[in-house]
Scaffold this motif. Sequence first.
Motif, PDB file in Angstrom:
ATOM      1  N   HIS A  44       0.840  -1.203   0.000  1.00  0.00           N
ATOM      2  CA  HIS A  44       0.000   0.000   0.000  1.00  0.00           C
ATOM      3  C   HIS A  44       0.875   1.253   0.000  1.00  0.00           C
ATOM      4  CE1 HIS A  44      -3.432   2.554   0.657  1.00  0.00           C
ATOM      5  NE2 HIS A  44      -2.901   3.041   1.768  1.00  0.00           N
ATOM      6  N   ASN A  45       0.552   2.178  -0.876  1.00  0.00           N
ATOM      7  CA  ASN A  45       1.294   3.432  -1.072  1.00  0.00           C
ATOM      8  C   ASN A  45       2.686   3.209  -1.652  1.00  0.00           C
ATOM      9  OD1 ASN A  45      -0.780   5.104  -0.180  1.00  0.00           O
ATOM     10  ND2 ASN A  45      -0.074   5.095   1.940  1.00  0.00           N
ATOM     11  N   GLY A  46       2.988   1.992  -2.092  1.00  0.00           N
ATOM     12  CA  GLY A  46       4.299   1.700  -2.660  1.00  0.00           C
ATOM     13  C   GLY A  46       4.570   2.404  -3.974  1.00  0.00           C
TER      14      GLY A  46
ATOM     15  N   ARG B 240       7.789  -0.033  -1.631  1.00  0.00           N
ATOM     16  CA  ARG B 240       8.053   0.110  -3.072  1.00  0.00           C
ATOM     17  C   ARG B 240       8.376  -1.247  -3.700  1.00  0.00           C
ATOM     18  NH1 ARG B 240      11.097   4.722  -1.553  1.00  0.00           N
ATOM     19  NH2 ARG B 240      13.059   3.714  -2.132  1.00  0.00           N
ATOM     20  N   ASP B 241       9.173  -2.042  -3.000  1.00  0.00           N
ATOM     21  CA  ASP B 241       9.506  -3.371  -3.522  1.00  0.00           C
ATOM     22  C   ASP B 241       8.268  -4.256  -3.607  1.00  0.00           C
ATOM     23  OD1 ASP B 241      12.179  -2.777  -3.829  1.00  0.00           O
ATOM     24  OD2 ASP B 241      12.809  -3.705  -1.949  1.00  0.00           O
TER      25      ASP B 241
ATOM     26  N   TYR C  64       5.152  -3.341  -3.878  1.00  0.00           N
ATOM     27  CA  TYR C  64       4.276  -2.858  -4.957  1.00  0.00           C
ATOM     28  C   TYR C  64       4.804  -3.327  -6.313  1.00  0.00           C
ATOM     29  CZ  TYR C  64       1.859   0.319  -8.125  1.00  0.00           C
ATOM     30  OH  TYR C  64       1.114   0.836  -9.160  1.00  0.00           O
ATOM     31  N   ARG C  65       6.123  -3.264  -6.488  1.00  0.00           N
ATOM     32  CA  ARG C  65       6.724  -3.698  -7.753  1.00  0.00           C
ATOM     33  C   ARG C  65       6.446  -5.177  -7.995  1.00  0.00           C
ATOM     34  NH1 ARG C  65      11.629  -2.820  -6.459  1.00  0.00           N
ATOM     35  NH2 ARG C  65      11.584  -0.607  -7.013  1.00  0.00           N
ATOM     36  N   PHE C  66       6.658  -5.987  -6.966  1.00  0.00           N
ATOM     37  CA  PHE C  66       6.428  -7.425  -7.139  1.00  0.00           C
ATOM     38  C   PHE C  66       4.945  -7.745  -7.301  1.00  0.00           C
ATOM     39  CE2 PHE C  66      10.683  -7.801  -5.084  1.00  0.00           C
ATOM     40  CZ  PHE C  66      11.296  -8.490  -6.127  1.00  0.00           C
ATOM     41  N   LYS C  67       4.102  -6.922  -6.708  1.00  0.00           N
ATOM     42  CA  LYS C  67       2.651  -7.110  -6.890  1.00  0.00           C
ATOM     43  C   LYS C  67       2.272  -6.974  -8.357  1.00  0.00           C
ATOM     44  CE  LYS C  67      -1.814  -5.319  -5.247  1.00  0.00           C
ATOM     45  NZ  LYS C  67      -2.481  -4.401  -4.298  1.00  0.00           N
TER      46      LYS C  67
END
Length: 310
Positions: free
Chosen positions: A35-37, A47-48, A50-53
């Motif tokens: 969340h908020n990544g 951030r990591d 979110y990227r992998f999501k």
Amino acid sequence: MYEIKPYPEFSWSLSRHKTLMECPRKYAYEYYISHNGWLRDSNILARDAYRFKKMTNLEILFGSAVHDLILSVIGNYINTGFIPGEAELNQRLRSTLNSAFKDSKVRADLWRERPNHFQMLHEIYYNGELPQDKVDEIQKRLNVSMGNFLTSKTFTDVKEKKEMQFVEAERFRFMFIDGVKIFIVMDFLYRDMEAGKWIIVDWKTGKESFEDRHQLALYALYLKRVLKVTSIEEIVIRNEYLLTGTHKTYQLTETDLEKVHELFGMSVLQMQRYLEDISANQPLNFNTFPKTNTITKCDRCNYKELCEMY
């Protein structure tokens, strides 16, 4: 104006339930840590995550490409009456797959910076190449899926039935049960006016699964609650299996709806056990979300790298 909140809104979906059952740690990454990544000032872990999501894999990419193409073909046919040939549709699928392959191989740095604009295949990120057995399987599906769609029961209905009412397809819909927002994505929904039936369609690019009927029962519950369909007898659910060119049609009962409602209730309670503050949807400490004991699942997980680091 978009408001940045410290925690995401709590909601429920069948995919969210499956993620929690598969691995609570994966569930934490998917629905809380990421969340908020997307914000530049978010912490490194967010951030990591979110990227992998945003990472995908070959099977999911192919299924998504097929669904998007079917939606486009049906919408264009309804508006213009034009139907592309199977060869053209297959080429459009290949183009989508090739684009994701190129992103993964030569634009990895761009994906790391803007994961919402570029694609990364799980197989390439973790192994460097696409496994040949997966390539062969996707090629097999590609060779038959669009041809089977063009001759499917549902597309035949679209072309031949005159008294039909179409409902927007493949979009997020939601309903509330006991104050909880439930997200639903239907592939296709139409009403056969002559027969007096609502038909819910789900396109399947893989093999049949025991869960297929469960998913459509949730959709039927949506029709009853949101579209105010009064009788379960008015609802027909159909799985279209594009790999085999077959379909299965079901007439649900009230018992089917009660079972999916019961599943929802038990699932929400399990999710709430991982919350520090239910009203704010504030999760417990990251370490309270255990990793799965089924190690074989880890090799297929987007968050494998993060789990090895934290």
